[in-house]
Motif scaffolding. Structure first.
Motif, PDB file in Angstrom:
ATOM      1  N   ILE A 172       0.833  -1.199   0.000  1.00 22.02           N
ATOM      2  CA  ILE A 172       0.000   0.000   0.000  1.00 22.02           C
ATOM      3  C   ILE A 172       0.870   1.252   0.000  1.00 22.02           C
ATOM      4  O   ILE A 172       0.587   2.216  -0.733  1.00 22.02           O
ATOM      5  N   ASP A 173       1.922   1.260   0.808  1.00 19.05           N
ATOM      6  CA  ASP A 173       2.833   2.418   0.836  1.00 19.05           C
ATOM      7  C   ASP A 173       3.444   2.672  -0.539  1.00 19.05           C
ATOM      8  O   ASP A 173       3.546   3.822  -0.986  1.00 19.05           O
ATOM      9  N   ALA A 174       3.862   1.604  -1.209  1.00 15.92           N
ATOM     10  CA  ALA A 174       4.462   1.746  -2.543  1.00 15.92           C
ATOM     11  C   ALA A 174       3.435   2.286  -3.535  1.00 15.92           C
ATOM     12  O   ALA A 174       3.742   3.165  -4.357  1.00 15.92           O
ATOM     13  N   LYS A 175       2.221   1.767  -3.455  1.00 17.31           N
ATOM     14  CA  LYS A 175       1.161   2.224  -4.362  1.00 17.31           C
ATOM     15  C   LYS A 175       0.883   3.712  -4.149  1.00 17.31           C
ATOM     16  O   LYS A 175       0.750   4.468  -5.115  1.00 17.31           O
ATOM     17  N   MET A 176       0.800   4.127  -2.903  1.00 15.38           N
ATOM     18  CA  MET A 176       0.511   5.528  -2.608  1.00 15.38           C
ATOM     19  C   MET A 176       1.664   6.438  -3.043  1.00 15.38           C
ATOM     20  O   MET A 176       1.432   7.538  -3.558  1.00 15.38           O
ATOM     21  N   ALA A 177       2.892   5.988  -2.859  1.00 19.91           N
ATOM     22  CA  ALA A 177       4.042   6.783  -3.283  1.00 19.91           C
ATOM     23  C   ALA A 177       4.057   6.943  -4.803  1.00 19.91           C
ATOM     24  O   ALA A 177       4.323   8.036  -5.322  1.00 19.91           O
ATOM     25  N   GLN A 178       3.758   5.863  -5.520  1.00 19.75           N
ATOM     26  CA  GLN A 178       3.717   5.940  -6.978  1.00 19.75           C
ATOM     27  C   GLN A 178       2.569   6.836  -7.432  1.00 19.75           C
ATOM     28  O   GLN A 178       2.726   7.634  -8.356  1.00 19.75           O
ATOM     29  N   ALA A 179       1.431   6.742  -6.776  1.00 19.99           N
ATOM     30  CA  ALA A 179       0.293   7.604  -7.119  1.00 19.99           C
ATOM     31  C   ALA A 179       0.653   9.074  -6.924  1.00 19.99           C
ATOM     32  O   ALA A 179       0.301   9.926  -7.755  1.00 19.99           O
ATOM     33  N   GLU A 180       1.366   9.367  -5.854  1.00 23.08           N
ATOM     34  CA  GLU A 180       1.777  10.752  -5.610  1.00 23.08           C
ATOM     35  C   GLU A 180       2.716  11.249  -6.706  1.00 23.08           C
ATOM     36  O   GLU A 180       2.582  12.375  -7.193  1.00 23.08           O
ATOM     37  N   LEU A 181       3.671  10.408  -7.102  1.00 25.82           N
ATOM     38  CA  LEU A 181       4.573  10.795  -8.189  1.00 25.82           C
ATOM     39  C   LEU A 181       3.801  11.058  -9.481  1.00 25.82           C
ATOM     40  O   LEU A 181       4.061  12.039 -10.187  1.00 25.82           O
TER      41      LEU A 181
END
Length: 90
Positions: A48-57
């Motif tokens: 989930i953290d990785a998904k959210m970080a990619q979404a932010e980018l």
């Protein structure tokens, strides 16, 4: 994939296949991770953290106010995706 649904629907199909490959990797390492003390909740949290970080980018690459910020977010996003995709066979 969700970002592509909004902005590049055709590309989302390839991304969906790549995502399935990533999930296969997680399934393959889950037992070993748990044997090393990394439980399923931790793996899910990392995902989930990785998904959210990619979404932010991707949001910054699309909506940032300056061309420099957009470009940096786009390059970083692509570099991270390339690193992950290198784990997939085929």
């Amino acid at each position: 994939m969700e970002h592509q649904w909004m902005f590049d629907g055709a590309a989302s199909e390839a991304t969906e296949a790549r995502r399935a490959g990533f999930l296969d990797i997680l399934d393959a390492v889950r037992d070993q991770a748990e044997a090393e003390g990394i439980n399923g909740s931790t793996l899910l949290s990392w995902r989930i953290d990785a998904k959210m970080a990619q979404a932010e980018l991707l949001q910054r690459a699309t909506f940032a106010r300056t061309p420099r910020e957009k470009r940096m977010a786009e390059v970083t996003s692509q570099q991270l995706l390339t690193q992950c995709a290198s784990l997939l066979v085929g």
